[in-house]
Structure formats: C-alpha cells, structure tokens
Design an enzyme around this catalytic site. Structure first.
Site, PDB file in Angstrom:
ATOM      1  N   ASP A  27      -7.378 -54.812 128.511  1.00 55.42           N
ATOM      2  CA  ASP A  27      -8.459 -55.464 129.269  1.00 55.42           C
ATOM      3  C   ASP A  27      -9.289 -54.493 130.111  1.00 55.42           C
ATOM      4  O   ASP A  27     -10.448 -54.757 130.395  1.00 55.42           O
ATOM      5  CB  ASP A  27      -7.873 -56.521 130.220  1.00 55.42           C
ATOM      6  CG  ASP A  27      -7.344 -57.731 129.481  1.00 55.42           C
ATOM      7  OD1 ASP A  27      -7.348 -57.720 128.235  1.00 55.42           O
ATOM      8  OD2 ASP A  27      -6.910 -58.689 130.151  1.00 55.42           O
ATOM      9  N   HIS A  29       4.518 -80.562 102.186  1.00 52.38           N
ATOM     10  CA  HIS A  29       4.126 -81.887 102.676  1.00 52.38           C
ATOM     11  C   HIS A  29       5.273 -82.486 103.473  1.00 52.38           C
ATOM     12  O   HIS A  29       6.425 -82.345 103.062  1.00 52.38           O
ATOM     13  CB  HIS A  29       3.794 -82.799 101.490  1.00 52.38           C
ATOM     14  CG  HIS A  29       3.491 -84.197 101.888  1.00 52.38           C
ATOM     15  ND1 HIS A  29       2.294 -84.548 102.483  1.00 52.38           N
ATOM     16  CD2 HIS A  29       4.241 -85.341 101.817  1.00 52.38           C
ATOM     17  CE1 HIS A  29       2.314 -85.854 102.743  1.00 52.38           C
ATOM     18  NE2 HIS A  29       3.477 -86.353 102.350  1.00 52.38           N
TER      19      HIS A  29
END
Ligand code: NAD
Length: 462
Positions: free
Chosen positions: A310, A442
């Site tokens: 940062d 699924h």
C-alpha cells in the site's frame, strides 16, 4: 559488512511474504515491526472485518431462520464477545506469522524504524531504547492508514476511522452514518445493519462502489435498501456537529442541503500511504502522488531502498502486497517472477459477495476494445434459491474477435472463491469454449458461471 542482507520494515502481507521468500532464497533477513505481526490485514483490516461479518451474518441468519423452519429464541448479539472473537482470530494469525519467522530464522525486531541513510536504520524499541542496524537492502512495507476528511467536526468524539471502530465500540450503536460507499464503508454498513443498527451511507459519487462495474453498485444499493440501509449517492459532506442524538452530518445533494444523525460516524474515504516519520531529515525518496515512487524492481529513487504494498501501490489490496513481496524477493535474488501483476482480483464481503477481475464493459469501451458480454441472472440457480441472498448475477466478457476472456464481475454467494477461474482464464488467454470443457458440480453457484460462459460463447459465434 552489514548486519543483514535484507531488512524489511513492516510485517504485513507484503513484508512477511518478501522476508520469508528472501530468507528461503538464502538472504540473511530481518523484519522490523512497530505493532502486531500480520499488519493491517490481520489486525485492523481484512481478517478483522471478515471475522466480524461472520458473527453478524450468523446473527442475521438466525433472525431470519423462521423463513426456513429454524426458530431461535432469546437471540442476542453480544458486541463485547463478537469483538473478543475478532481479537482471538487476529492473535492466532499474528502468532502464526511470528512462528513462521522463527522457523525461517528471521529475527523480528520490535520497534519503530526510521531510515537514517541508505543501509542504516534506527529502531526505537517499545521501551524507548534506540538501536541502529545496517542492511545491504532495505524494503519498506509499511502499508497505509485511514484518511480523515479535512472538514469541521471530524475531530468530534464518535467520528471514527475503521481502525478506531475496529477497537470495539462500547455499545451497539442504534444508528451509524458511514461517509464513503467504498469497500470499507460497505463492509461496516453490512456488519452494523445485520445487528439491527440503522445505517446511512453517504457516497460522494453517483453510486456505491463507484470504482467497480455500474451494475454491482446499483444492485447493492437495492439489496441494502431492503435491509433498511439508507443510501445517499452524490452526497457532498460539509461538516459534522454534535446534537442531541449524537452527531449530525450535514451534506448537500446536487445543491440541496440535507442532514442525517447517528450515534457515531465512520469516515471511510480511503487510506493514505504510511511513510510519514520513516525517513530522517534530508532523506526523501521521490513520490508518485501520495505513494512512494518505485521502478519495475520496486526500487525507490534511493538506490538499495525498495518499497512494496500500500505504501507504493495504487491498488491497496493484501494479495497485491503479497504478490509484490514475492516478486521483489525473487528479483532481488536474481530470479524471474512469473505472476502476472496486471491480473488483480478484488472482492467485497457484503451479502451476496462481490468479486471482480480484469476489464469491465465500460473500461473495454473506453480503451476501444470490442467485447461481448455473457450474463447469468441467478434467480434459477438452485443453490442461490436455497440460500436466498438477494439479487445475484455473473457477467463474463471476452474480446469480440479473438474470444479471449478479458474480465468478469460476480455478485453472488461464494464469488471470492470462484473468481480465480476467470483470473486463470485471463492469464492463459483462454476462451469461454475452453472454460466450458470442465463440468461444474450440481447444485453449486458455479453452475451459473457455465451459464454465463455459454451465453458469451453463443454471442461470440454471432
Ligand atoms: P475506497 O477508495 O474503496 O472508497 C472510498 C469511497 O469514499 C469512494 O467510493 C469515494 O467516492 C468515497 N468518498 C471519498 N470522499 C468522500 C466524501 N468527501 N464524501 C463522501 N464519499 C466520499 O476506500 P476505502 O473503502 O476506505 O478502502 C481503502 C482501501 O482498502 C481500498 O483500496 C480498498 O480496496 C481496500 N480494502 C479492500 C478490502 C477488500 O478487499 N475486501 C476491504 C477493505 C479495504
């Protein structure tokens, strides 16, 4: 002869990754840290907010459980215990960082570092004792700190930054005003509104999460409104005043004066690179705006002094800092780094979650890149129906001519854990057809990814 070959300042995701990688590659490395190892991410950022959000979403799930046949009686959210749990998780991870340093034989020097000159760093220990160490290379990985708006009333008690709020409020506020509808604002708004606090978000631009695809912010606003969060876009905040209810934030929207009250105000308008006080007088590396300017090897304008994360990056994300830490260490040791630093996923941990990577349709258009977009609205996705998190969708875009996948925006449960499928596709220049070769189980959220990819593949054929 120096004390160390590499001295890393800051033990956050960037510094710790760089130190561990450099030590593994044989560099005699040490780390200086003024606070808790793990940095903002573990102690005052990503991990802390996600731990809080875990508690608040459990509370909300229990509250809403009657809809699926689960009735909770005497349900109570104990803010003290919630914040205690956050601290426990942070401490566990912070100790983990310390153990990794120990195993890698990296000394952790406790104290605040000040760079006196290239190769020389003064460390002020918690008891005030000063020591000077020397190092062939110095890596600055000091991160960023929350910004406060320079407006009247921002110094009033109860006007807090995310770091201050994460220390734990003394009570659950009945109302909270959040200035800034970016990532931090949204995550805190989600936490407090889950616990029943009345939240208002004041965002200066025209939608929530303005740095992301328009549809994400627009859908999120609708979801939050359903949870009684007031969302005020185009809000120009003017001042904060003390009032009977606690604090009043005065703002205007397109010239119309308005105000909102709250017991507390969170200022979440971005974070500023943390390098103040780091350099001795007369030593000032070049800046790129507010961040330290670095070249492709992460070297600042002062030879032998490097910076990552940062403090030196336009993108303030823990995984970017960690990737830069690894790249820096490998480059320092004469290796090549193979991670593509342009493919940066970004996530927001609201409900449903948001994860994005690569280009949006608007960005592609602005860059003159012809794209097609495939979309799946997840109203018919079985897992989404079961868990009912609100509006969910997936968008994937590809180059109209080559079919190469260029980006995706996912707004659905599990999005942060699925986005790497798209990052990998972008890194390997894959097409929707190639991603569709894999069967998806699924019932899962990722079945919707197959649907969005099929939609995209169909449009590319036309
Ligand atoms: P941000 O830049 O994400 O959002 C700040 C928001 O405040 C913007 O939407 C901006 O338009 C708005 N704003 C600025 N000035 C304003 C004003 N005067 N009035 C009203 N609105 C105003 O910054 P942040 O949310 O503070 O986060 C800081 C950094 O930390 C970001 O880079 C973010 O990506 C990172 N972060 C990431 C995560 C994550 O990955 N989940 C979580 C937290 C923070």
């Amino acid at each position: 002869m120096y004390d160390f070959e590499l001295l890393v300042i800051g033990a956050g995701p960037g510094g710790q990754t760089a130190a561990l990688r450099a030590a593994k590659l044989g560099k005699k490395t040490a780390v200086v840290e003024a606070r808790e190892p793990g940095g903002t991410c573990v102690n005052r950022g990503c991990v802390s907010t996600k731990t809080l959000l875990h508690s608040s979403s459990l509370y909300r799930a229990a509250l809403e459980g009657a809809a699926v046949g689960v009735h909770a009686e005497g349900l109570r959210a104990d803010l003290g215990e919630i914040f205690q749990n956050k601290l426990r998780v942070a401490q566990t991870l912070s100790q983990g960082v310390e153990s990794m340093f120990k195993s890698a034989k990296i000394p952790l020097l406790r104290g605040r570092a000040r760079i006196l000159a290239p190769h020389r760093v003064e460390i002020c220990a918690p008891d005030g004792e000063l020591a000077v160490v020397s190092a062939e290379s110095i890596l600055i990985a000091t991160g960023a700190a929350p910004m406060r708006l320079p407006l009247p009333g921002m110094e009033l008690p109860g006007v807090l930054t995310s770091e201050e709020l994460l220390k734990g409020p003394d009570r659950l506020y009945r109302s909270l005003v959040v200035i800034g509808g970016g990532v931090i604002g949204i995550e805190f708004a989600s936490f407090f509104s889950d616990l029943g606090c009345e939240v208002t978000i004041l965002e200066g631009l025209d939608r929530l999460l303005p740095m992301l695809d328009r549809e994400l912010g627009q859908n999120l606003a609708l979801i939050l409104k359903k949870k009684n969060v007031r969302v005020c876009p185009n809000a120009l905040v003017e001042r904060v005043e003390a009032c009977e209810e606690g604090l009043r934030v005065r703002f205007s929207t397109r010239g119309q004066a308005d105000s909102v009250t709250g017991e507390a105000v969170l200022c979440a308008v971005g974070r500023r690179a943390a390098w103040e006080g780091l350099f001795a007088q007369g030593l000032q590396p070049e800046l790129d705006g507010r961040i330290l300017k670095v070249n492709r090897r992460y070297e600042t304008s002062i030879p032998s002094i490097y910076a990552i994360g940062d403090v030196a990056s336009q993108t303030q994300l823990a995984h970017v800092a960690a990737a830069q830490g690894q790249a820096f260490a490998e480059l320092l040791c004469g290796l090549e780094n193979r991670v593509d630093m342009r493919i940066v996923p970004s996530c927001v941990y609201c409900r449903p979650e948001i994860a994005v990577v690569g280009l949006t349709e608007a960005e592609a258009k602005a860059q003159g890149i012809p794209v097609k977009t495939g979309k799946c609205v997840m109203g018919g996705n079985a897992r989404t129906l079961i868990e009912d998190p609100g509006r969910s969708f997936m968008k994937v875009l590809a180059h109209s001519d080559t079919g190469e996948i260029l980006g995706a925006q996912l707004m659905c449960l599990g999005a942060p854990d699925m986005i790497s499928q798209i990052s990998e596709a972008i890194a390997n220049r894959m097409t929707p057809e190639q991603l569709l070769l894999a069967m998806r189980p699924h019932p899962t959220y990722e079945e919707a990814l197959s649907d969005a990819l099929s939609d995209l593949a169909g449009k590319l054929k036309k």
